[in-house]
Design an enzyme around this catalytic site. Sequence first.
Site, PDB file in Angstrom:
ATOM      1  N   LYS A  45       0.916  -1.482   0.151  1.00 24.71           N
ATOM      2  CA  LYS A  45      -0.104   0.065   0.137  1.00 24.71           C
ATOM      3  C   LYS A  45       0.950   1.607   0.050  1.00 24.71           C
ATOM      4  O   LYS A  45       0.147   2.404   0.422  1.00 24.71           O
ATOM      5  CB  LYS A  45      -0.681   0.044   1.075  1.00 24.71           C
ATOM      6  CG  LYS A  45      -1.520  -0.781   1.758  1.00 24.71           C
ATOM      7  CD  LYS A  45      -1.891  -1.776  -0.283  1.00 24.71           C
ATOM      8  CE  LYS A  45      -3.262  -1.301  -0.569  1.00 24.71           C
ATOM      9  NZ  LYS A  45      -3.680  -1.953  -2.080  1.00 24.71           N
ATOM     10  N   HIS A 101       7.364  -7.423  -1.819  1.00 22.35           N
ATOM     11  CA  HIS A 101       7.702  -6.589  -0.728  1.00 22.35           C
ATOM     12  C   HIS A 101       8.376  -7.304   0.176  1.00 22.35           C
ATOM     13  O   HIS A 101       7.965  -7.677   1.678  1.00 22.35           O
ATOM     14  CB  HIS A 101       6.009  -7.211  -0.655  1.00 22.35           C
ATOM     15  CG  HIS A 101       4.596  -6.345  -1.238  1.00 22.35           C
ATOM     16  ND1 HIS A 101       5.011  -5.071  -0.858  1.00 22.35           N
ATOM     17  CD2 HIS A 101       3.605  -7.175  -1.509  1.00 22.35           C
ATOM     18  CE1 HIS A 101       3.193  -4.694  -1.506  1.00 22.35           C
ATOM     19  NE2 HIS A 101       2.995  -6.050  -2.280  1.00 22.35           N
ATOM     20  N   SER A 131      -5.039   3.299   4.182  1.00 20.95           N
ATOM     21  CA  SER A 131      -4.985   2.667   3.346  1.00 20.95           C
ATOM     22  C   SER A 131      -5.044   0.731   3.223  1.00 20.95           C
ATOM     23  O   SER A 131      -6.369   0.245   2.569  1.00 20.95           O
ATOM     24  CB  SER A 131      -3.781   3.119   1.857  1.00 20.95           C
ATOM     25  OG  SER A 131      -4.554   2.110   0.893  1.00 20.95           O
TER      26      SER A 131
END
Length: 287
Positions: A45, A101, A131
């Site tokens: 995010k 990630h 988010s």
Amino acid sequence: MTEAELYDEYKGVYVPKRLHPPESLKYYEDFTFRRDDVLIVTYPKSGTTWLQEIVPLIFSAGDLALVRTVPNWDRVPWLEEHRAVLLNLEQRPSPRAFATHFHRYMMNESYSKVKPKVIYVMRNPKDVFTSSFHYYGMASYLVNPDSADEFMEKFLNGKIMFGSWFDHVKGWLNAKDQEHIFYVAYEELIQDLKGSVSRIGQFLGKSLSPEMIEKIAENCLFKNMRQNKMSNYSLVPEEFMDQKKSEFLRKGVVGDWKNLFTEAQTERFDAVYKDKMKDVKFKFAWD
Ligand code: A3P
């Protein structure tokens, strides 16, 4: 559903089982990087999808064909995700672009040896939290956040996918051999998209004319990416992501946390931030 049902623990962090089966994680462990690979690294995010649009357009000098025909997850695949195994990435011509990630400590041996180019994208953690809060509420592969209070404790303690935001950012900021890492903040992209595109282009060794930069930036505006079905996740079935609850390209602004946080939550978040980031010298775009 609970963490135990939806997540596996991998190298100390939660990873959603549906996206990261053990064979995908193994594939990444054995993955061989090339020196001219470009790896977009983010805590979820923070602007991954945005860079999955910007980087291919820099490579194509603004030609829109790829971003209009290939979904973001195939044009810049996550190396830890199940699709990576299926995409024949070994056959792709250079320069290849990937996303991940992973924390710095989770990167494999080939990464440390080859040192591919990295673009590390950071975002104000309060906006990352906001988010995420909306996203966890619409994605069925994630544990539903019951309340902002409960989700905040999970966020601050790293009990969500890919663990702690603080550890992620600190780990990548402390990475050795930073000459192959380009750090950029979501807030900088918002403030000066054309300048950011130009700087990323320079880092990637691509010289872009002002017209190309203009075209790339225009295509990467929030309102335009939102219309691109190859980038707005509308191809994902509703039972996986229910965009009637919250759109993937939701607001695309700086400071939306102010619409969510109570005063008490702001105090709590700030106190943890101050403590966890006390040794960090980096000047963040949001400070
Ligand atoms: P919001 O939920 O605050 O709107 P990721 O791609 O890492 O999952 O991050 C998603 C966040 O980046 C979402 O934030 C999304 O709207 C935002 N985003 C994606 N493309 C963007 C763009 N072109 N401009 C501004 N924000 C963008």
